[in-house]
Design a protein around this motif. Sequence first.
Motif, PDB file in Angstrom:
ATOM      1  N   ARG A 173       0.811  -1.225   0.000  1.00 36.99           N
ATOM      2  CA  ARG A 173       0.000   0.000   0.000  1.00 36.99           C
ATOM      3  C   ARG A 173       0.848   1.280   0.000  1.00 36.99           C
ATOM      4  O   ARG A 173       0.408   2.297  -0.515  1.00 36.99           O
ATOM      5  CB  ARG A 173      -0.921   0.016   1.228  1.00 36.99           C
ATOM      6  N   VAL A 174       2.032   1.223   0.583  1.00 38.49           N
ATOM      7  CA  VAL A 174       2.810   2.472   0.710  1.00 38.49           C
ATOM      8  C   VAL A 174       3.981   2.562  -0.264  1.00 38.49           C
ATOM      9  O   VAL A 174       4.719   3.557  -0.259  1.00 38.49           O
ATOM     10  CB  VAL A 174       3.328   2.681   2.155  1.00 38.49           C
ATOM     11  N   ALA A 175       4.145   1.560  -1.111  1.00 39.36           N
ATOM     12  CA  ALA A 175       5.249   1.583  -2.077  1.00 39.36           C
ATOM     13  C   ALA A 175       5.171   2.809  -2.992  1.00 39.36           C
ATOM     14  O   ALA A 175       6.200   3.374  -3.382  1.00 39.36           O
ATOM     15  CB  ALA A 175       5.249   0.297  -2.903  1.00 39.36           C
ATOM     16  N   LYS A 176       3.949   3.246  -3.306  1.00 41.75           N
ATOM     17  CA  LYS A 176       3.788   4.405  -4.198  1.00 41.75           C
ATOM     18  C   LYS A 176       4.326   5.692  -3.583  1.00 41.75           C
ATOM     19  O   LYS A 176       4.559   6.677  -4.283  1.00 41.75           O
ATOM     20  CB  LYS A 176       2.323   4.574  -4.585  1.00 41.75           C
ATOM     21  N   TYR A 177       4.531   5.683  -2.261  1.00 41.11           N
ATOM     22  CA  TYR A 177       5.117   6.847  -1.584  1.00 41.11           C
ATOM     23  C   TYR A 177       6.637   6.679  -1.412  1.00 41.11           C
ATOM     24  O   TYR A 177       7.281   7.468  -0.734  1.00 41.11           O
ATOM     25  CB  TYR A 177       4.476   7.043  -0.208  1.00 41.11           C
ATOM     26  N   ASN A 178       7.166   5.622  -2.011  1.00 41.49           N
ATOM     27  CA  ASN A 178       8.591   5.291  -1.901  1.00 41.49           C
ATOM     28  C   ASN A 178       8.992   4.975  -0.461  1.00 41.49           C
ATOM     29  O   ASN A 178      10.094   5.295  -0.012  1.00 41.49           O
ATOM     30  CB  ASN A 178       9.467   6.412  -2.463  1.00 41.49           C
ATOM     31  N   VAL A 179       8.064   4.341   0.260  1.00 45.69           N
ATOM     32  CA  VAL A 179       8.316   3.875   1.621  1.00 45.69           C
ATOM     33  C   VAL A 179       8.585   2.374   1.575  1.00 45.69           C
ATOM     34  O   VAL A 179       7.844   1.621   0.945  1.00 45.69           O
ATOM     35  CB  VAL A 179       7.109   4.165   2.541  1.00 45.69           C
ATOM     36  N   LYS A 180       9.640   1.946   2.245  1.00 43.87           N
ATOM     37  CA  LYS A 180       9.980   0.523   2.319  1.00 43.87           C
ATOM     38  C   LYS A 180       9.439  -0.069   3.627  1.00 43.87           C
ATOM     39  O   LYS A 180       9.553   0.548   4.679  1.00 43.87           O
ATOM     40  CB  LYS A 180      11.497   0.318   2.301  1.00 43.87           C
ATOM     41  N   VAL A 181       8.893  -1.282   3.524  1.00 45.65           N
ATOM     42  CA  VAL A 181       8.411  -1.995   4.712  1.00 45.65           C
ATOM     43  C   VAL A 181       8.952  -3.420   4.660  1.00 45.65           C
ATOM     44  O   VAL A 181       8.707  -4.150   3.685  1.00 45.65           O
ATOM     45  CB  VAL A 181       6.875  -2.050   4.767  1.00 45.65           C
ATOM     46  N   ASN A 182       9.696  -3.817   5.677  1.00 48.22           N
ATOM     47  CA  ASN A 182      10.254  -5.167   5.716  1.00 48.22           C
ATOM     48  C   ASN A 182      10.078  -5.787   7.095  1.00 48.22           C
ATOM     49  O   ASN A 182       9.853  -5.088   8.078  1.00 48.22           O
ATOM     50  CB  ASN A 182      11.735  -5.135   5.323  1.00 48.22           C
ATOM     51  N   ASN A 183      10.197  -7.104   7.130  1.00 41.37           N
ATOM     52  CA  ASN A 183       9.883  -7.865   8.333  1.00 41.37           C
ATOM     53  C   ASN A 183      11.025  -8.832   8.639  1.00 41.37           C
ATOM     54  O   ASN A 183      11.340  -9.700   7.825  1.00 41.37           O
ATOM     55  CB  ASN A 183       8.576  -8.634   8.097  1.00 41.37           C
ATOM     56  N   ILE A 184      11.654  -8.678   9.793  1.00 42.46           N
ATOM     57  CA  ILE A 184      12.695  -9.604  10.230  1.00 42.46           C
ATOM     58  C   ILE A 184      12.057 -10.654  11.131  1.00 42.46           C
ATOM     59  O   ILE A 184      11.298 -10.319  12.046  1.00 42.46           O
ATOM     60  CB  ILE A 184      13.811  -8.871  10.989  1.00 42.46           C
ATOM     61  N   ILE A 185      12.363 -11.919  10.855  1.00 42.86           N
ATOM     62  CA  ILE A 185      11.769 -13.023  11.619  1.00 42.86           C
ATOM     63  C   ILE A 185      12.883 -13.778  12.350  1.00 42.86           C
ATOM     64  O   ILE A 185      13.517 -14.673  11.794  1.00 42.86           O
ATOM     65  CB  ILE A 185      10.970 -13.953  10.688  1.00 42.86           C
ATOM     66  N   PRO A 186      13.156 -13.388  13.604  1.00 39.78           N
ATOM     67  CA  PRO A 186      14.256 -14.024  14.346  1.00 39.78           C
ATOM     68  C   PRO A 186      13.864 -15.372  14.937  1.00 39.78           C
ATOM     69  O   PRO A 186      12.688 -15.662  15.191  1.00 39.78           O
ATOM     70  CB  PRO A 186      14.538 -13.024  15.474  1.00 39.78           C
ATOM     71  N   GLY A 187      14.907 -16.163  15.183  1.00 44.93           N
ATOM     72  CA  GLY A 187      14.744 -17.399  15.929  1.00 44.93           C
ATOM     73  C   GLY A 187      14.998 -17.139  17.405  1.00 44.93           C
ATOM     74  O   GLY A 187      14.551 -16.133  17.960  1.00 44.93           O
ATOM     75  N   ASN A 188      15.755 -18.028  18.035  1.00 51.00           N
ATOM     76  CA  ASN A 188      16.013 -17.947  19.474  1.00 51.00           C
ATOM     77  C   ASN A 188      17.178 -16.987  19.735  1.00 51.00           C
ATOM     78  O   ASN A 188      18.331 -17.307  19.439  1.00 51.00           O
ATOM     79  CB  ASN A 188      16.360 -19.335  20.018  1.00 51.00           C
ATOM     80  N   ILE A 189      16.864 -15.827  20.275  1.00 54.74           N
ATOM     81  CA  ILE A 189      17.871 -14.793  20.518  1.00 54.74           C
ATOM     82  C   ILE A 189      18.107 -14.663  22.027  1.00 54.74           C
ATOM     83  O   ILE A 189      17.175 -14.408  22.787  1.00 54.74           O
ATOM     84  CB  ILE A 189      17.432 -13.428  19.941  1.00 54.74           C
TER      85      ILE A 189
END
Length: 255
Positions: A173-189
């Motif tokens: 939805r926000v790519a048209k505003y040149n906004v990046k959205v990413n998701n980090i999925i960690p294991g056992n930290i």
Amino acid sequence: MNLNLKNKNFIISGSNKGIGLKTAENLLNEGARVMITGRSKKLLIKEFEKFQHKYGPNVLYAEGDLKDKSVLKKIKNLIKKKWKKLDGIVANAGSIKNKISNFSSEKDFYWYQENNFLPAFKFVNFFLEEIKKSQGSIVFISSIASLKDLGAPFGYASSKLSLNFYSKLLANRVAKYNVKVNNIIPGNIFFKGGSWEKKIQKNSKKIKSMIKNKVPLERFGKPEEIADLAIFLLSSKSGFITGSEIVIDGGQVIK
């Protein structure tokens, strides 16, 4: 690598310990300005004072529950007063219940949605217009419990699954505003004061066996290993990465 983050402004939710705290430190080391947040005033001020001694005015703090709109307004006013603009946010805050009910507990399901998904959802939505203005970046911190049955409470896993879906939807939805959205999925930290330290104190032999048998790299992850990726995703060096889910778990979900 120079990430070109000098004089950029960021807020990290849940940043008085663990992944959030290390992400704040990494950003500050890159010359960025950072607001750390948390619900424990004592712990938050302790870390703020350490950072302030080293980084001076480049660090701010705000205490409170990010589900509370008045807390979000307080943060926004402080950002506008001190920095004028916002270049990125990391949605890291969440909670785990000390006492787990049975698998199908409806009460637990709603508790985790309220205390894991909603803080990230409200936090990101509240600052979304500011991020659009700066064409900035959003990074979510999820969990491998959202990808595979690892014995985590159903409510916790489902709240992180909601987060995964929302991050992809938002990226589109926000790519048209040149906004990046990413998701980090960690294991056992593992970090001092974290849930894994408490579990090891309770049954060290069981936890060591689990890590050896379930994680191909046979060790816990470190907060800095998540933080290093988070600040890369916040930077212009990751300009063509959006809508991604990046797993950092020592290979656990593929085993």
